[in-house]
Design an enzyme around this catalytic site. Sequence first.
Site, PDB file in Angstrom:
ATOM      1  N   VAL A   1      10.199  36.297  45.315  1.00 49.99           N
ATOM      2  CA  VAL A   1      10.384  37.386  44.610  1.00 49.99           C
ATOM      3  C   VAL A   1       9.192  38.369  43.813  1.00 49.99           C
ATOM      4  O   VAL A   1       9.192  39.733  44.375  1.00 49.99           O
ATOM      5  CB  VAL A   1      11.600  37.798  42.999  1.00 49.99           C
ATOM      6  CG1 VAL A   1      11.127  39.005  42.644  1.00 49.99           C
ATOM      7  CG2 VAL A   1      12.901  37.200  43.900  1.00 49.99           C
ATOM      8  N   TYR A   2       8.365  37.498  43.513  1.00 52.08           N
ATOM      9  CA  TYR A   2       6.700  38.050  42.881  1.00 52.08           C
ATOM     10  C   TYR A   2       6.174  38.088  43.757  1.00 52.08           C
ATOM     11  O   TYR A   2       5.152  39.577  44.061  1.00 52.08           O
ATOM     12  CB  TYR A   2       6.195  36.943  42.094  1.00 52.08           C
ATOM     13  CG  TYR A   2       4.682  37.260  41.324  1.00 52.08           C
ATOM     14  CD1 TYR A   2       4.792  37.538  40.314  1.00 52.08           C
ATOM     15  CD2 TYR A   2       3.670  36.512  42.213  1.00 52.08           C
ATOM     16  CE1 TYR A   2       3.290  38.156  40.091  1.00 52.08           C
ATOM     17  CE2 TYR A   2       2.638  36.227  40.933  1.00 52.08           C
ATOM     18  CZ  TYR A   2       2.344  37.393  40.327  1.00 52.08           C
ATOM     19  OH  TYR A   2       1.395  37.415  40.439  1.00 52.08           O
TER      20      TYR A   2
END
Length: 243
Positions: free
Chosen positions: A152-153
Site C-alpha cells: 500500500v505504501y
Amino acid sequence: MGHLFEAKTAVVTGAASGIGLATSKALLAEGARVVIVDRNEGAMRDLAAELGPNCLFQVTDLLDPASCARMVPEILAAVGQIDILHCNAGTYIGGDLSETTPEAIDRMLNLNVNAVMKNVHAAVPHMIERGAGDIVVTCSVAGHFPTYWEPVYSGSKWAITSFVQGMRRQLLPHGIRVAQISPGPVVSALLADWPAENLRKAREAGGLIEPEDVAEAIVFMLSRRRAVTIRDMIILPSNFDRV
C-alpha cells in the site's frame, strides 16, 4: 547563516518532525523565510518560537478537505509569495495487504497522494504567474521498485513518482522546477512502530539515515542554477542492501 535562499519563501508540510523539520531548519539556515505546516497547533507555535522570526506557521489538517483547500490561500495572504513548496507530509502502512483495513488505505492515499496533488494544484497558478518556483515532493525508494512487504505504501509512492515526473514536464515551460527526493529508511515518526531493539540494530548496522541527511540533499537540489533540475534523488543508507 548562509544566503542560498535569501528573499525566498518556502512552505514545508509535515514540518513538526522528521524530514519536514530538518528541511525547515536547513532552509532557514540558508536565509529563507519558512512557513511550517502541520495539524498540531501547539507544536507549530512552539517550533516557530524556537526557530526564530523567519519561521511562520500554518495549522492545516491535510486529511480535512476544507482545511487542505485553505492552506495555500491563507499562506499567500500572510506572506505574499511561495518560492519553494516542499510536500513532505505522509504516513506509512507496512505488512501484507490482508493485514490492513479499507479505512487505513483511504487515509494513506488521501495523505500520501491526494493531499500532495491538491497542494501542488493550489500553488501552481501563483508560481506560473510569477514565472518561477520549486516544488519538491518527499517520495521513497519504495516508489521505484515493488516492495512486496509494504504494497500500500509502495503503491502510494509509485503514484507520486508518476505525478511528479509528469508535472515536471508540464511546468517546465513556466520556469517551475518539480522534483522528488526518494529516501530509504529514515529515523522518523514513520518508524514509530518498529521495536526499539530492531531500530537500534538497524541504526548501528548503517541501515538507516537521519532526517538531516535528506534535508542536506534537498538543499543541494534547490540550490542548483535554474537551468539544472535534479529530477529525482535517491538517498540510501550505505548498508541498505546488506541489512
